[in-house]
Each structure stands twice: as structure tokens, then as C-alpha cells.
Write an enzyme that holds these catalytic residues in place. Structure first.
Site, mmCIF file in Angstrom:
data_model
loop_
_atom_site.group_PDB
_atom_site.id
_atom_site.type_symbol
_atom_site.label_atom_id
_atom_site.label_comp_id
_atom_site.label_asym_id
_atom_site.label_seq_id
_atom_site.Cartn_x
_atom_site.Cartn_y
_atom_site.Cartn_z
ATOM 1 N N CYS A 129 0.818 -1.223 0.000
ATOM 2 C CA CYS A 129 0.000 0.000 0.000
ATOM 3 C C CYS A 129 0.850 1.271 0.000
ATOM 4 O O CYS A 129 0.638 2.187 -0.810
ATOM 5 C CB CYS A 129 -0.963 -0.004 1.181
ATOM 6 S SG CYS A 129 -0.174 0.057 2.811
ATOM 7 N N HIS A 186 -2.648 1.087 6.844
ATOM 8 C CA HIS A 186 -2.987 1.059 5.416
ATOM 9 C C HIS A 186 -3.198 2.485 4.910
ATOM 10 O O HIS A 186 -3.737 3.341 5.616
ATOM 11 C CB HIS A 186 -4.260 0.234 5.190
ATOM 12 C CG HIS A 186 -4.520 -0.069 3.743
ATOM 13 N ND1 HIS A 186 -3.716 -0.900 2.997
ATOM 14 C CD2 HIS A 186 -5.506 0.365 2.907
ATOM 15 C CE1 HIS A 186 -4.197 -0.979 1.762
ATOM 16 N NE2 HIS A 186 -5.289 -0.218 1.684
ATOM 17 N N HIS A 198 -5.919 1.899 -4.259
ATOM 18 C CA HIS A 198 -4.898 1.385 -3.342
ATOM 19 C C HIS A 198 -4.466 -0.012 -3.746
ATOM 20 O O HIS A 198 -5.072 -0.655 -4.615
ATOM 21 C CB HIS A 198 -5.447 1.376 -1.909
ATOM 22 C CG HIS A 198 -6.617 0.456 -1.714
ATOM 23 N ND1 HIS A 198 -6.810 -0.285 -0.570
ATOM 24 C CD2 HIS A 198 -7.683 0.150 -2.524
ATOM 25 C CE1 HIS A 198 -7.929 -0.981 -0.670
ATOM 26 N NE2 HIS A 198 -8.475 -0.735 -1.830
#
Length: 239
Positions: A129, A186, A198
Site C-alpha cells: 500500500c 494502510h 490502493h
């Protein structure tokens, strides 16, 4: 005999006059032919330089050069342009801000379907990420971000959910402990209308999701706007 001599003299005189006349006529004819040939030779090249065919084939330009449209120095138009410099600068800042966001989202969308790889930083090998976010910002606008989501969360300006714009960073707490709490784990790039792009998790690839989805909505931790973009926005709003 005298009569014969007179006749011969008369004939000789007649022949002389007729010969002179014939020679004169011949000379005139030759001169006329030569004159005609020279005239034709001299006049024929001029036909090649006749402007009529060139003008018939030429066309006027459909647009003037930009320089020709610029107002002369000291003119009233130039003065009007100087008076509007402040508005021009504000427009330029706003356009720059929009351009940056467009470049970010454009590159991010091109990277869809690149697979998730833990610690990945390049599309040839895959992304995690934070690697995905870092790659997009660096390649699209030359801005280097920290190397992990927790560090990226600590930079930039806090953005309220209702004020988020494309290009802002959105953060989540996906790794919770037994008490239901956890740190930032994240990060994604907001693309507008409640959506973000993402690199989610192992076994998946870069994709677009929605903040309204129950999984992401419960784990949403906030948004940040990197300093460089926040500065441009501030200049735009302050004019």
C-alpha cells in the site's frame, strides 16, 4: 546600230533598278525574320515570370502569428494586462493545483491490476500500500513521501472527510488488536466521490474501492494532504 545601243542601254538601266529593289525587299524580309526571332527569344522568358499564375495559386494565411496578436508595449491593452496580474496569478495557481491532482490520479489509474507484494515499490515487481502511494507521488509530481503508511500519516495537513479532494491520502487501521484498536496500517489515494485507489492485500492487486463500504468505513482513520499540495491550495484560496 544606234537604235540597238539605245535599247541595250535601257535594258541595262532597268535591270539595275530591279536588282536594287529586289535586294532591298530581300534585306527587309530577312531583317524582319531576324527581328521576329530575337523578339520571340527575348519575350518568351518573361512569360515564366508572369505574376498571374503565382497569384492564382497563392492563398492568404488563415491565422496570424501569436506575436502579431500581442499588444504593443505601452498600449492600453498592455496596461490592462498589468492591472490583471493578480487575477492571472490566482488562476495559474488554481490550474497548477488541478493539474497536480490530475497527474496523480491519472498515473494511479494506469497502475490498476499491478499485484500486491509486501514491501513492493515498483510496478515491475508489485506494490504494497505505501509503496504504491510513494511511487505515484514521486513519479507523477516529484514529491517524495515516507516509506510506510504510519510515517505518511504524520506528514501534511489534516483534512476533514467532507473536504477531501482527489490526491489526498486516506488512512485506515486494518490491523487491530484484541481490544479492537490499532495503529495506522494502510494508506490509499483519494480519487473523489467517496472512492480511493490502493494496493489492498496479498493475493489482490491495485484497485478502486469505496469509503462507504462497511469494511473500510469502520477502519477509516482520517485523511492528510501533503505539504506541497496544501501550500498550492493555500495560495489559491488566499489569492
Amino acid at each position: 546600230m544606234p537604235n540597238t545601243r539605245l535599247v541595250l542601254a535601257a535594258l541595262a538601266t532597268a535591270l539595275c533598278f530591279s536588282g536594287t529593289a529586289y535586294a532591298a525587299d530581300t534585306d527587309s524580309s530577312i531583317q524582319a525574320q531576324v527581328s521576329g526571332k530575337f523578339s520571340s527569344a527575348l519575350l518568351s522568358p518573361l512569360a515564366a515570370f508572369s505574376p498571374a499564375p503565382s497569384l492564382a495559386q497563392s492563398t492568404l494565411p488563415t491565422q496570424l502569428p501569436i506575436a502579431a496578436l500581442a499588444p504593443a508595449k505601452g498600449s492600453s491593452s498592455a496596461a490592462d494586462d498589468d492591472a490583471g496580474n493578480a487575477d492571472g496569478a490566482q488562476f495559474s495557481d488554481a490550474k497548477t493545483s488541478q493539474d497536480l491532482r490530475d497527474m496523480l490520479i491519472g498515473l494511479a489509474m494506469q497502475l490498476r491490476h499491478v499485484r500486491y507484494v509486501r514491501g513492493g515499490r515498483d510496478p515491475s515487481t508489485g506494490f504494497d500500500c505505501s509503496g504504491f502511494v510513494r511511487y505515484v507521488f514521486e513519479r507523477a509530481i516529484g514529491l517524495q513521501l515516507p516509506s510506510n503508511s504510519a510515517s505518511q500519516y504524520l506528514i501534511g495537513h489534516i483534512v476533514h472527510r467532507n473536504d477531501m479532494q482527489p490526491g489526498d491520502l486516506v488512512f485506515f487501521r486494518t490491523a487491530t488488536n484484541r481490544h479492537g484498536k490499532g495503529g495506522i496500517s494502510h494508506v490509499a489515494i483519494y480519487i473523489g466521490e467517496g472512492r480511493f485507489i490502493h494496493s489492498p492485500r496479498r493475493g489482490e492487486s491495485v484497485r478502486v474501492d469505496n469509503l462507504a463500504d462497511s469494511y473500510w468505513s469502520k477502519r477509516f482513520a482520517g485523511a492528510r494532504r501533503p505539504d506541497a499540495m496544501a501550500q498550492i491550495d493555500s495560495n489559491t484560496h488566499n489569492g
